[in-house]
Write a protein that holds these residues in place. Structure first.
Motif, PDB file in Angstrom:
ATOM      1  N   ASP A 174       0.855  -1.185   0.000  1.00 33.19           N
ATOM      2  CA  ASP A 174       0.000   0.000   0.000  1.00 33.19           C
ATOM      3  C   ASP A 174       0.891   1.236   0.000  1.00 33.19           C
ATOM      4  OD1 ASP A 174      -1.771   2.117   0.490  1.00 33.19           O
ATOM      5  OD2 ASP A 174      -3.045   0.859   1.771  1.00 33.19           O
ATOM      6  N   TYR A 175       0.849   1.975  -1.088  1.00 32.58           N
ATOM      7  CA  TYR A 175       1.669   3.180  -1.259  1.00 32.58           C
ATOM      8  C   TYR A 175       1.443   4.208  -0.149  1.00 32.58           C
ATOM      9  CZ  TYR A 175       3.648   7.290  -3.595  1.00 32.58           C
ATOM     10  OH  TYR A 175       4.382   8.411  -3.907  1.00 32.58           O
ATOM     11  N   ARG A 176       0.279   4.148   0.471  1.00 33.67           N
ATOM     12  CA  ARG A 176      -0.056   5.112   1.527  1.00 33.67           C
ATOM     13  C   ARG A 176       0.598   4.765   2.857  1.00 33.67           C
ATOM     14  NH1 ARG A 176      -6.332   4.203   0.679  1.00 33.67           N
ATOM     15  NH2 ARG A 176      -5.434   2.127   0.923  1.00 33.67           N
ATOM     16  N   HIS A 177       1.139   3.555   2.979  1.00 35.77           N
ATOM     17  CA  HIS A 177       1.738   3.119   4.243  1.00 35.77           C
ATOM     18  C   HIS A 177       3.059   3.853   4.485  1.00 35.77           C
ATOM     19  CE1 HIS A 177       2.528   0.407   7.580  1.00 35.77           C
ATOM     20  NE2 HIS A 177       3.756   0.274   7.121  1.00 35.77           N
ATOM     21  N   VAL A 178       3.173   4.454   5.656  1.00 36.47           N
ATOM     22  CA  VAL A 178       4.382   5.176   6.019  1.00 36.47           C
ATOM     23  C   VAL A 178       4.978   4.568   7.274  1.00 36.47           C
ATOM     24  CG1 VAL A 178       3.737   7.352   4.903  1.00 36.47           C
ATOM     25  CG2 VAL A 178       2.991   6.935   7.230  1.00 36.47           C
ATOM     26  N   PRO A 179       6.279   4.623   7.450  1.00 34.10           N
ATOM     27  CA  PRO A 179       7.201   5.525   6.783  1.00 34.10           C
ATOM     28  C   PRO A 179       7.695   5.025   5.422  1.00 34.10           C
ATOM     29  CG  PRO A 179       8.380   4.326   8.471  1.00 34.10           C
ATOM     30  CD  PRO A 179       6.928   3.918   8.567  1.00 34.10           C
ATOM     31  N   CYS A 180       7.543   3.738   5.105  1.00 29.66           N
ATOM     32  CA  CYS A 180       7.989   3.272   3.798  1.00 29.66           C
ATOM     33  C   CYS A 180       7.212   2.013   3.419  1.00 29.66           C
ATOM     34  CB  CYS A 180       9.495   2.998   3.788  1.00 29.66           C
ATOM     35  SG  CYS A 180      10.030   1.810   5.030  1.00 29.66           S
ATOM     36  N   ASN A 181       7.271   1.670   2.137  1.00 28.68           N
ATOM     37  CA  ASN A 181       6.542   0.522   1.625  1.00 28.68           C
ATOM     38  C   ASN A 181       7.221   0.037   0.354  1.00 28.68           C
ATOM     39  OD1 ASN A 181       5.111   1.834  -0.810  1.00 28.68           O
ATOM     40  ND2 ASN A 181       4.663   3.231   0.885  1.00 28.68           N
ATOM     41  N   PHE A 182       6.836  -1.164  -0.085  1.00 29.41           N
ATOM     42  CA  PHE A 182       7.436  -1.744  -1.292  1.00 29.41           C
ATOM     43  C   PHE A 182       7.044  -0.987  -2.561  1.00 29.41           C
ATOM     44  CE2 PHE A 182       7.412  -6.052   1.018  1.00 29.41           C
ATOM     45  CZ  PHE A 182       8.731  -5.921   1.412  1.00 29.41           C
ATOM     46  N   VAL A 183       5.854  -0.430  -2.598  1.00 31.88           N
ATOM     47  CA  VAL A 183       5.352   0.212  -3.817  1.00 31.88           C
ATOM     48  C   VAL A 183       6.195   1.430  -4.191  1.00 31.88           C
ATOM     49  CG1 VAL A 183       3.349   1.319  -4.909  1.00 31.88           C
ATOM     50  CG2 VAL A 183       3.023  -0.666  -3.402  1.00 31.88           C
ATOM     51  N   GLU A 184       6.573   2.222  -3.220  1.00 29.57           N
ATOM     52  CA  GLU A 184       7.306   3.453  -3.529  1.00 29.57           C
ATOM     53  C   GLU A 184       8.697   3.197  -4.096  1.00 29.57           C
ATOM     54  OE1 GLU A 184       7.446   5.805   0.025  1.00 29.57           O
ATOM     55  OE2 GLU A 184       8.436   4.233   1.158  1.00 29.57           O
ATOM     56  N   ILE A 185       9.237   1.995  -3.898  1.00 31.30           N
ATOM     57  CA  ILE A 185      10.564   1.739  -4.452  1.00 31.30           C
ATOM     58  C   ILE A 185      10.531   0.873  -5.716  1.00 31.30           C
ATOM     59  CG2 ILE A 185      11.808   2.161  -2.312  1.00 31.30           C
ATOM     60  CD1 ILE A 185      12.014  -0.857  -1.921  1.00 31.30           C
ATOM     61  N   PHE A 186       9.338   0.593  -6.239  1.00 33.21           N
ATOM     62  CA  PHE A 186       9.255  -0.139  -7.514  1.00 33.21           C
ATOM     63  C   PHE A 186      10.195   0.432  -8.573  1.00 33.21           C
ATOM     64  CE2 PHE A 186       5.032  -2.295  -6.802  1.00 33.21           C
ATOM     65  CZ  PHE A 186       5.473  -3.569  -7.126  1.00 33.21           C
ATOM     66  N   PRO A 187      10.178   1.744  -8.818  1.00 29.80           N
ATOM     67  CA  PRO A 187      11.028   2.285  -9.896  1.00 29.80           C
ATOM     68  C   PRO A 187      12.517   2.059  -9.668  1.00 29.80           C
ATOM     69  CG  PRO A 187       9.412   3.919  -9.169  1.00 29.80           C
ATOM     70  CD  PRO A 187       9.353   2.775  -8.195  1.00 29.80           C
ATOM     71  N   ARG A 188      12.913   1.837  -8.445  1.00 33.34           N
ATOM     72  CA  ARG A 188      14.335   1.702  -8.142  1.00 33.34           C
ATOM     73  C   ARG A 188      14.812   0.250  -8.140  1.00 33.34           C
ATOM     74  NH1 ARG A 188      16.235   4.717  -3.241  1.00 33.34           N
ATOM     75  NH2 ARG A 188      18.183   4.322  -4.315  1.00 33.34           N
ATOM     76  N   LEU A 189      13.901  -0.717  -8.251  1.00 34.08           N
ATOM     77  CA  LEU A 189      14.295  -2.119  -8.182  1.00 34.08           C
ATOM     78  C   LEU A 189      15.222  -2.525  -9.316  1.00 34.08           C
ATOM     79  CD1 LEU A 189      10.982  -3.873  -7.081  1.00 34.08           C
ATOM     80  CD2 LEU A 189      12.950  -3.247  -5.662  1.00 34.08           C
ATOM     81  N   THR A 190      15.079  -1.873 -10.447  1.00 33.24           N
ATOM     82  CA  THR A 190      15.903  -2.225 -11.613  1.00 33.24           C
ATOM     83  C   THR A 190      16.882  -1.112 -11.985  1.00 33.24           C
ATOM     84  OG1 THR A 190      14.167  -1.441 -13.098  1.00 33.24           O
ATOM     85  CG2 THR A 190      14.172  -3.798 -12.578  1.00 33.24           C
ATOM     86  N   GLU A 191      17.196  -0.217 -11.062  1.00 30.11           N
ATOM     87  CA  GLU A 191      18.055   0.914 -11.397  1.00 30.11           C
ATOM     88  C   GLU A 191      19.455   0.488 -11.825  1.00 30.11           C
ATOM     89  OE1 GLU A 191      17.990   3.503  -8.029  1.00 30.11           O
ATOM     90  OE2 GLU A 191      19.115   2.147  -6.764  1.00 30.11           O
ATOM     91  N   SER A 192      19.941  -0.638 -11.349  1.00 27.74           N
ATOM     92  CA  SER A 192      21.267  -1.077 -11.789  1.00 27.74           C
ATOM     93  C   SER A 192      21.243  -1.469 -13.275  1.00 27.74           C
ATOM     94  CB  SER A 192      21.779  -2.238 -10.947  1.00 27.74           C
ATOM     95  OG  SER A 192      20.978  -3.376 -11.131  1.00 27.74           O
ATOM     96  N   GLU A 193      20.110  -1.948 -13.743  1.00 26.58           N
ATOM     97  CA  GLU A 193      19.961  -2.302 -15.165  1.00 26.58           C
ATOM     98  C   GLU A 193      20.010  -1.055 -16.054  1.00 26.58           C
ATOM     99  OE1 GLU A 193      19.832  -5.449 -16.369  1.00 26.58           O
ATOM    100  OE2 GLU A 193      20.223  -5.996 -14.277  1.00 26.58           O
ATOM    101  N   ARG A 194      19.444   0.029 -15.559  1.00 29.70           N
ATOM    102  CA  ARG A 194      19.415   1.273 -16.338  1.00 29.70           C
ATOM    103  C   ARG A 194      20.805   1.873 -16.478  1.00 29.70           C
ATOM    104  NH1 ARG A 194      14.812   2.236 -13.045  1.00 29.70           N
ATOM    105  NH2 ARG A 194      15.968   3.790 -11.880  1.00 29.70           N
ATOM    106  N   ARG A 195      21.700   1.569 -15.550  1.00 30.02           N
ATOM    107  CA  ARG A 195      23.045   2.141 -15.573  1.00 30.02           C
ATOM    108  C   ARG A 195      23.932   1.470 -16.611  1.00 30.02           C
ATOM    109  NH1 ARG A 195      23.671   1.802  -9.352  1.00 30.02           N
ATOM    110  NH2 ARG A 195      22.276   3.441  -8.741  1.00 30.02           N
ATOM    111  N   LYS A 196      23.600   0.264 -17.010  1.00 35.80           N
ATOM    112  CA  LYS A 196      24.461  -0.486 -17.936  1.00 35.80           C
ATOM    113  C   LYS A 196      24.427   0.082 -19.337  1.00 35.80           C
ATOM    114  CE  LYS A 196      24.183  -4.772 -15.403  1.00 35.80           C
ATOM    115  NZ  LYS A 196      23.724  -6.113 -15.358  1.00 35.80           N
TER     116      LYS A 196
END
Length: 176
Positions: free
Chosen positions: A154-176
């Protein structure tokens, strides 16, 4: 909860069983009912036998599908010779979420006491997709969803949740 808007996730449910059919899949039904009631989308559902290679293959197929954000499996997490779901999950994890299993054990202790030691729940990430393996009982699925996953998905769950970091899960792939 915060003032953020809810973001539905697309969830695949995999039941691992040598004996159940969809009509008899109470654990899968429990997860489907809970995720849909929370506003998430059932993206796929299947039942497969306790075969490590088959489980890993199905998990990988779903992790490669851009229309699936989360995979939750139920069943095959015990200690018997046929219980290979945890090993199949770990075959494809890029990162394991160790605290998921720990937290699941803590929740289980309150419900089933020391029998919680036999529940090998696990979580991880593969190809930008979250994977979670829950034991095969409806009670374990309720506990895993109600106490952990409904909050972390649930994106509304604070202080953090799995949904808010979806875009960062594959950030190492974007760097290649």
């Amino acid at each position: 909860m915060s003032d953020r808007e809810f973001i539905p996730t697309r969830v695949a449910i995999l039941t691992v069983s040598d004996s159940r059919s969809l009509a008899e899949d109470k654990s899968g039904d429990t997860l489907v009912n809970r995720l849909e009631s929370a506003g998430h989308i059932l993206a796929a559902r299947d039942i497969i036998p306790d075969e490590r290679a088959d489980i890993s293959a199905q998990l990988r197929t779903w992790c490669d599908d851009p229309e699936i954000d989360v995979v939750i499996s139920t069943g095959g997490t015990g200690l018997t010779g046929r219980d290979v779901t945890v090993e199949a999950h770990r075959d494809i994890y890029e990162k394991e979420i160790e605290a998921f299993g720990t937290l699941f054990t803590m929740v289980s202790i309150k419900k089933i006491g020391t029998s919680a030691v036999q529940s090998r729940a696990t979580g991880g990430v593969c190809n930008g997709t979250y994977l979670f393996a829950l034991p095969g009982s409806p009670g374990a699925c309720k506990d895993g969803w109600d106490e952990i996953l409904q909050h972390q998905l649930d994106y509304r769950h604070v202080p953090c949740n799995f949904v808010e970091i979806f875009p960062r899960l594959t950030e190492s792939e974007r760097r290649k």
